[in-house]
Design a protein around this motif. Structure first.
Motif, short mmCIF file in Angstrom:
data_model
loop_
_atom_site.label_atom_id
_atom_site.label_comp_id
_atom_site.label_asym_id
_atom_site.label_seq_id
_atom_site.Cartn_x
_atom_site.Cartn_y
_atom_site.Cartn_z
N ALA A 65 -15.37 -79.23 -40.63
CA ALA A 65 -14.94 -78.19 -41.70
C ALA A 65 -15.13 -79.03 -43.12
O ALA A 65 -15.70 -78.67 -43.95
N TRP A 66 -14.16 -80.13 -43.07
CA TRP A 66 -14.15 -80.88 -44.33
C TRP A 66 -15.51 -81.36 -44.63
O TRP A 66 -15.97 -81.25 -45.87
N GLU A 67 -16.41 -82.21 -43.85
CA GLU A 67 -17.33 -82.82 -44.07
C GLU A 67 -18.53 -81.58 -44.38
O GLU A 67 -19.44 -81.74 -45.32
N GLY A 68 -18.69 -80.45 -43.88
CA GLY A 68 -19.28 -79.46 -43.99
C GLY A 68 -19.14 -78.69 -45.68
O GLY A 68 -20.13 -78.67 -46.40
N CYS A 69 -17.85 -78.67 -46.03
CA CYS A 69 -17.59 -78.24 -47.31
C CYS A 69 -18.20 -79.47 -48.31
O CYS A 69 -18.65 -78.86 -49.20
N ALA A 70 -17.80 -80.76 -48.05
CA ALA A 70 -18.29 -81.73 -48.99
C ALA A 70 -19.89 -81.55 -49.11
O ALA A 70 -20.58 -81.84 -50.29
N ARG A 71 -20.62 -81.68 -47.95
CA ARG A 71 -22.01 -81.43 -47.97
C ARG A 71 -22.68 -80.28 -48.81
O ARG A 71 -23.33 -80.35 -49.45
N GLY A 72 -21.80 -79.07 -48.60
CA GLY A 72 -22.01 -77.72 -49.16
C GLY A 72 -21.79 -77.88 -50.69
O GLY A 72 -22.93 -77.49 -51.66
N LEU A 73 -20.80 -78.67 -51.15
CA LEU A 73 -20.54 -78.72 -52.57
C LEU A 73 -21.73 -79.94 -53.18
O LEU A 73 -22.10 -79.48 -54.17
N ARG A 74 -21.75 -80.96 -52.28
CA ARG A 74 -23.13 -81.96 -53.00
C ARG A 74 -24.34 -81.10 -52.98
O ARG A 74 -24.99 -81.20 -54.01
N ALA A 75 -24.47 -80.25 -52.00
CA ALA A 75 -25.81 -79.64 -52.21
C ALA A 75 -25.97 -78.55 -53.63
O ALA A 75 -26.88 -78.31 -54.40
N ALA A 76 -24.86 -77.86 -53.71
CA ALA A 76 -24.74 -77.11 -54.71
C ALA A 76 -24.72 -77.55 -56.07
O ALA A 76 -25.45 -77.09 -57.12
N LEU A 77 -23.94 -78.60 -56.22
CA LEU A 77 -24.05 -79.58 -57.47
C LEU A 77 -25.49 -79.99 -57.60
O LEU A 77 -25.88 -80.27 -58.83
N ALA A 78 -26.12 -80.58 -56.69
CA ALA A 78 -27.60 -80.91 -56.87
C ALA A 78 -28.63 -79.94 -57.55
O ALA A 78 -29.37 -80.35 -58.16
N GLU A 79 -28.18 -78.74 -57.12
CA GLU A 79 -28.79 -77.44 -57.84
C GLU A 79 -28.41 -77.12 -59.19
O GLU A 79 -29.17 -76.37 -59.70
N ALA A 80 -27.34 -77.89 -59.69
CA ALA A 80 -26.75 -77.13 -61.05
C ALA A 80 -27.53 -77.75 -62.14
O ALA A 80 -28.22 -78.80 -62.09
N PRO A 81 -27.51 -76.84 -63.05
CA PRO A 81 -28.37 -77.36 -64.40
C PRO A 81 -27.69 -78.14 -65.43
O PRO A 81 -28.28 -78.49 -66.36
N PHE A 82 -26.78 -79.03 -65.05
CA PHE A 82 -25.97 -80.06 -65.69
C PHE A 82 -26.26 -81.39 -65.16
O PHE A 82 -26.56 -81.51 -64.05
#
Length: 116
Positions: A99-116
């Motif tokens: 769960a912890w690693e899945g959340c971290a991967r999800g956050l990194r993926a979401a941030l990679a698509e961020a406009p900043f």
């Protein structure tokens, strides 16, 4: 989303209400009969901003969804048992790790698509 309880049976701080890390002091609950809402050092510094937050932001929701997906995959790979009591201590920790690693991967993926 908050992490409760933030206090042990003796009244000592345990878990930060805000982030779930180790709490040190400073409760944010004005009602002394309820959980004190202890915070960690980082959240104490950011308490003014914390009070303004009403819900998870889009990145946190994507991270949470990725954590749920990771746990689902882990459960499927490990016999499909959903009750923690069926797992020994190591397997329970591995489930939380997924769960912890899945959340971290999800956050990194979401941030990679961020406009900043």
């Amino acid at each position: 989303m908050s992490f409760t309880p933030t206090v042990d049976a003796d009244g000592n701080p345990t878990t930060c209400l805000c982030c779930g890390m180790r709490a040190v002091s400073l409760g944010v609950n004005p009602n002394p009969k309820q959980d004190p809402g202890y915070l960690c050092k980082r959240c104490i510094v950011a308490i003014d901003d914390y009070k303004k937050i009403r819900r998870l932001d889009d990145f946190e929701i994507k991270a949470l969804d990725a954590g749920v997906d990771a746990v689902g995959e882990w459960i499927a790979e490990n016999g499909g048992l959903t009750e923690l009591a069926h797992y020994d201590e190591l397997m329970q920790r591995l489930l939380v790790k997924a769960a912890w690693e899945g959340c971290a991967r999800g956050l990194r993926a979401a941030l990679a698509e961020a406009p900043f």
